[in-house]
Write a protein that holds these residues in place. Structure first.
Motif, PDB file in Angstrom:
ATOM      1  N   ALA A 239       0.863  -1.167   0.101  1.00 43.36           N
ATOM      2  CA  ALA A 239       0.102   0.016   0.089  1.00 43.36           C
ATOM      3  C   ALA A 239       0.777   1.276   0.026  1.00 43.36           C
ATOM      4  CB  ALA A 239      -0.894  -0.244   1.249  1.00 43.36           C
ATOM      5  N   ALA A 240       1.932   1.245   0.572  1.00 43.91           N
ATOM      6  CA  ALA A 240       2.814   2.526   0.876  1.00 43.91           C
ATOM      7  C   ALA A 240       3.346   2.706  -0.512  1.00 43.91           C
ATOM      8  CB  ALA A 240       3.871   2.097   1.898  1.00 43.91           C
ATOM      9  N   ASP A 241       4.036   1.496  -1.309  1.00 36.85           N
ATOM     10  CA  ASP A 241       4.261   1.971  -2.699  1.00 36.85           C
ATOM     11  C   ASP A 241       3.577   2.262  -3.756  1.00 36.85           C
ATOM     12  OD1 ASP A 241       6.775   0.893  -1.865  1.00 36.85           O
ATOM     13  OD2 ASP A 241       6.414  -1.077  -2.133  1.00 36.85           O
ATOM     14  N   ARG A 242       2.311   1.884  -3.318  1.00 35.11           N
ATOM     15  CA  ARG A 242       1.308   2.166  -4.202  1.00 35.11           C
ATOM     16  C   ARG A 242       0.868   3.950  -4.285  1.00 35.11           C
ATOM     17  NH1 ARG A 242      -4.970  -0.336  -5.564  1.00 35.11           N
ATOM     18  NH2 ARG A 242      -5.548   1.096  -7.043  1.00 35.11           N
ATOM     19  N   GLN A 243       0.908   4.263  -2.861  1.00 35.45           N
ATOM     20  CA  GLN A 243       0.530   5.664  -2.484  1.00 35.45           C
ATOM     21  C   GLN A 243       1.501   6.230  -3.053  1.00 35.45           C
ATOM     22  OE1 GLN A 243      -2.375   7.136  -0.958  1.00 35.45           O
ATOM     23  NE2 GLN A 243      -1.410   8.713  -1.956  1.00 35.45           N
ATOM     24  N   GLU A 251      -0.865   6.594 -12.647  1.00 36.71           N
ATOM     25  CA  GLU A 251      -2.243   5.823 -12.472  1.00 36.71           C
ATOM     26  C   GLU A 251      -1.588   4.332 -12.172  1.00 36.71           C
ATOM     27  OE1 GLU A 251      -6.119   4.344 -14.688  1.00 36.71           O
ATOM     28  OE2 GLU A 251      -4.438   5.105 -15.874  1.00 36.71           O
ATOM     29  N   VAL A 252      -1.832   4.060 -10.792  1.00 37.50           N
ATOM     30  CA  VAL A 252      -1.604   2.435 -10.834  1.00 37.50           C
ATOM     31  C   VAL A 252      -2.621   1.603 -10.529  1.00 37.50           C
ATOM     32  CG1 VAL A 252      -0.475   0.929  -8.719  1.00 37.50           C
ATOM     33  CG2 VAL A 252       0.368   3.492  -8.902  1.00 37.50           C
ATOM     34  N   VAL A 253      -2.541   0.723 -11.473  1.00 36.53           N
ATOM     35  CA  VAL A 253      -3.618  -0.372 -11.859  1.00 36.53           C
ATOM     36  C   VAL A 253      -3.206  -1.728 -11.172  1.00 36.53           C
ATOM     37  CG1 VAL A 253      -4.829  -1.579 -13.636  1.00 36.53           C
ATOM     38  CG2 VAL A 253      -4.410   0.886 -14.125  1.00 36.53           C
ATOM     39  N   VAL A 254      -3.856  -2.191 -10.362  1.00 42.71           N
ATOM     40  CA  VAL A 254      -3.655  -3.481  -9.790  1.00 42.71           C
ATOM     41  C   VAL A 254      -4.331  -4.582 -10.265  1.00 42.71           C
ATOM     42  CG1 VAL A 254      -3.598  -4.744  -7.452  1.00 42.71           C
ATOM     43  CG2 VAL A 254      -2.890  -2.446  -7.547  1.00 42.71           C
ATOM     44  N   ALA A 255      -3.984  -5.621 -10.857  1.00 42.08           N
ATOM     45  CA  ALA A 255      -4.495  -6.688 -11.762  1.00 42.08           C
ATOM     46  C   ALA A 255      -4.755  -7.742 -11.101  1.00 42.08           C
ATOM     47  CB  ALA A 255      -3.701  -7.058 -12.954  1.00 42.08           C
TER      48      ALA A 255
END
Length: 255
Positions: A239-243, A251-255
């Protein structure tokens, strides 16, 4: 908890997550940040972890040695399949142009290429070109140059000269590492030069990389983090890396 026990716990946590910050570790183990830095110094000296700015990553994430296509293709294959499926949403409409970088994840994307629209596809990957050459709706341009056996990708001046003349709508770019500080990176300078030219040739850059690449820094940076429009990765992304990536406009898309 004794220092040795805490250090073992820190090593286990970092190895499982792929990275951890000093602040996070201090909070987790209820110690000061100075204590965490001393622990990381011990683990770094032992070769278990590598200290990076603000925290630590597993020793294996700082690479000078590149693995081959066969080895990489069987590594984290489920995550790569999910990323490729999500990438389909980013293919442009009929009449547009697409660039597919060489790599095991981008090869999976090529397999998902929609055949219901006319697309011009540019690639430096021999396997991707072989897969797409027989599709009637694809106008294929294979970049020339020296083919690296390790990655089956064309590199060198010939590929760079052609890329310098191109402007594509969307580029799907693979990377060995992605971090805010070092941007996109790869171990080989020739491969990095072609990837750099690909990023510069694209109106929109989609980076496809599983979560083990996030926080990793390889030898040669080929693009700054702000050149990335979208990152498609897997659900193991911290979560910290995504933020952190989102805070830098990605834009971060999590598959």
């Amino acid at each position: 908890m004794y220092a040795e026990e805490r250090q073992q716990a820190i090593a286990t946590l970092v190895m499982s997550r792929g990275r951890a910050s000093v602040a996070e570790l201090a909070q987790t183990y209820d110690v000061t940040t100075e204590t965490v830095r001393r622990d990381l110094a011990v683990l770094d000296k032992a070769g278990v972890l590598r200290r990076v700015h603000g925290g630590a990553v597993p020793a294996r994430t700082l690479h000078l040695v590149e693995s081959g296509v066969g080895e990489r293709d069987t590594t984290r294959s489920e995550q790569k399949d999910a990323i490729a499926a999500a990438a389909v949403e980013f293919f442009p409409l009929s009449g547009a142009s697409v660039l597919l970088d060489a790599g095991t994840t981008t090869a999976r994307i090529a397999a998902q290429l929609p055949t219901d629209r006319e697309l011009t596809v540019v690639t430096n990957s021999v396997p991707i070109a072989a897969r797409l050459a027989t599709i009637p709706s694809v106008t294929l341009q294979l970049l020339g140059g020296r083919v690296r056996g390790l990655t089956q990708a064309a590199v060198g001046e010939q590929a760079l000269r052609v890329l310098d003349t191109l402007r594509v709508d969307v580029a799907f770019i693979g990377t060995n590492g992605i971090s805010v500080r070092h941007g996109l990176s790869t171990p080989d300078a020739d491969e990095a030069a072609v990837k750099r030219a690909m990023v510069q040739a694209a109106n929109y850059v989609v980076v496809t990389a599983d979560s083990s690449k996030v926080g990793r820094e390889d030898l040669v940076s080929f693009a700054p983090i702000d050149s990335v429009d979208t990152l498609i990765t897997d659900c193991e992304l911290a979560a910290a890396d995504r933020q952190n990536l989102s805070d830098h406009g990605i834009e971060v898309v999590v598959a």
